[in-house]
Scaffold this active site. Structure first.
Site: not given
Length: 598
Positions: A474, A517
């Site tokens: 991420d 994300d």
């Protein structure tokens, strides 16, 4: 008021007056030419006229016409020399004969006007005529025998021959005249042609009657000419004219039948045989010609209907030879393809799209070989250059030129709109399928596609022991990007991050966005060193700041690497990757961590 109700139309009286005049005149003439009181005529036409008259009228009116014929024949017979009782008995036999023939025909063939019933009508009328004339002849011969002493067998035979000939000739001719009316004689050119042919026949017959040589056969060619040119009406008039000339000459002891060694009965029999020969020669020919005209008219009507359907149909109808040449194209081709029929006939697949020609040839060969219809969709070039999608039904039909070969009948319908709609629908389905498997923001695979690919990779690993590496990652502090610069800036960062991931892997590797994300990279047939090399490459790629609307943001990522050399499950592998990601963040972010190999 009552007199107006009882007043009958002029046609009523005219119809019966004509019938009475014909019956009386023909009866008197036939009896006048007969030899001696009570003798039978060589040809009796009155019954044929009456039978044709009855068959042309409603059955309910028959009694009136029978009464008219009976009352017309009686005075004619007595005027010709018959006694009243004899005239009454013979006239009754004539009524019985005509009624029997008409009743049998009406009961078996109710509609004699229909051309498709004419062959059946001919056979039924023949049987009815032979039977009715035989029955009436037996009765009439008995009357002639007892009242005038005539030989019973000769009288029966003379009646039978005379009435059969008259019934066949005048019954048929009366039906034809009643059906076609005076137009039968008054059509342009027909009246003069009929008069000329009859004149020729009478002239030949008169020539034959003026000599005693056996030249009766010379009258048959003019009689056949009448049959060819004027059908049943010509034959009827011709035989009557021929019979009158020869009978008159015989009565005057002239002509081939005036041999003194022949008795009256012999002359009568020979005359009847002669006229019967003319009938046997011409009437079958007339029946054949009538049937031919009926079939020709039927074929013409069928062709007219087909032509009307073909010419006014929106679909294109075409006839194609086995070699692919167009033999016929309906006029609707001009509307559908821009080419007129004359421009397309003779062409061989010049209008088909090049990609469809082989398939069309294969379809035609299959239809010709199997005989089964086949439906194909292909493109035909329009005159302005574009191609028209058509759905064509191909059927095998007999060839006109060769009975052993076949052609193809094609019925083509313009389906360009349908194809365009189907293509648009297919594109929409592909787009929906793509949207269901791709992340719309980054154009990376979404969770659904990732789960499918991971499942397939694990199955291959179980069968072939292919090692799998999974990189879970991420963006570090991504929430601060959204909070500090807005979600639009966050989207730009996500897109840039996705692009750098794609640039860091092989084409066979899968990069997916699981949500927010969170990203993942699936590497098949990878060693731990190769997975770590990809992780380092990704971390290094994020060292370059991301331009967000003129602001350069430094973004880093943390990566957890999970590696499976042997069989593993998806949940366990993902858990290992998430744990390694947690360790990388715990160690300070902007780095990767490799989980213990499972």
């Amino acid at each position: 008021m009552s007199s107006r109700r009882l007043r009958l139309p002029r046609t009523y009286w005219a119809d019966r007056t004509v019938l009475a005049a014909l019956i009386a005149a023909t009866a008197w003439l036939a009896l006048t030419l007969a030899r001696g009181p009570g003798e039978l005529a060589a040809i009796w036409v009155g019954n044929g006229i009456l039978t044709g008259w009855l068959l042309s009228r409603r059955t309910s009116t028959w009694p009136r016409y029978l009464a008219v014929a009976f009352l017309a024949e009686l005075p004619a017979r007595m005027l010709a020399g018959d006694e009243a009782p004899y005239a009454l008995a013979i006239a009754s036999c004539n009524l019985l004969e005509s009624l029997a023939v008409a009743w049998i025909i009406r009961s078996r063939v109710p509609d004699i006007r229909a051309p498709e019933h004419w062959l059946a009508l001919g056979s039924i009328a023949t049987v009815a005529t032979l039977a009715a004339c035989a029955l009436a002849g037996l009765i009439a011969a008995a009357v002639a025998h007892f009242m005038h002493g005539q030989d019973y067998v000769r009288a029966a035979g003379g009646w039978y021959a005379a009435h059969v000939i008259g019934m066949v000739l005048l019954g048929t001719m009366t039906l034809v005249v009643q059906r076609e009316g005076v137009g039968l004689f008054l059509k342009p050119g027909r009246g003069w042609s009929l008069m000329a042919a009859l004149g020729l026949l009478v002239a030949v017959a008169a020539g034959i009657a003026s000599t005693s040589y056996p030249l009766l056969f010379l009258a048959y060619p003019p009689l056949l000419l009448l049959a060819v040119r004027h059908g049943f009406a010509g034959v009827g008039l011709g035989v009557i004219a021929l019979g009158l000339v020869i009978a008159t000459a015989t009565t005057l002891d002239q002509g081939p039948l005036s041999d003194p060694s022949l008795g009256d009965a012999d002359r009568l029999a020979l005359l009847q045989l002669y006229l019967a020969g003319g009938c046997l020669m011409t009437i079958p020919f007339c029946l054949t010609m009538a049937e031919r005209r009926r079939l020709t008219a039927r074929l013409g009507e069928s062709e007219r209907r087909y032509r009307m359907l073909a010419d006014h149909s929106h679909d294109v109808i075409a006839r194609i030879a086995a070699n692919g040449a167009l033999l016929y194209v309906s006029p609707s081709a001009a509307e559908m393809f821009g080419f007129g029929p004359a421009e397309m006939v003779g062409a061989r697949q010049n209008f088909l799209h090049p990609d469809d020609r082989a398939r069309q040839a294969e379809a035609m060969a299959d239809v010709l070989a199997s005989g089964d219809p086949r439906t194909e969709i292909y493109r035909i070039r329009h005159k302005d250059g574009h191609h028209v999608w058509v759905e064509g039904v191909l059927r095998c039909i007999p060839s006109d030129g060769d009975a052993e070969s076949n052609d193809i009948m094609l019925t083509a319908r313009n389906i360009s709109r349908r194809v365009a709609a189907e293509q648009a629908l297919a594109a929409s389905r592909l787009e929906l399928e793509w949207l269901s498997r791709v992340d719309p923001l980054t154009d990376l695979a979404n969770r659904r596609q990732f789960d499918e690919r991971l499942g397939l990779a694990l199955k291959r690993q179980q069968r072939h022991a292919i090692p799998i590496a999974l990189l879970c990652m991420d963006i570090d502090h991504f929430k601060q990007v959204n909070d500090g610069h807005g979600h639009a800036a966050g989207d730009i960062v996500l897109k840039a991050f996705a692009q750098r991931l794609c640039d860091s892997v092989r084409e066979t590797d899968l990069v997916a966005r699981l949500g927010g994300d969170e990203f993942v990279i699936l590497i098949e047939d990878a060693s731990p060193g190769a997975a770590e090399a990809v992780a380092r490459k990704v971390v290094a790629a994020m060292a370059e700041p991301v331009d967000v609307g003129g602001t350069r943001l430094t973004v880093s990522t943390s990566i957890g690497v999970a590696y499976a050399r042997q069989a593993a499950d998806a949940a366990g592998l993902m858990a290992s990757g998430d744990a390694a990601l947690y360790e990388a963040k715990k160690a300070g972010r902007n780095r990767y961590h490799v989980a213990r190999e499972s």
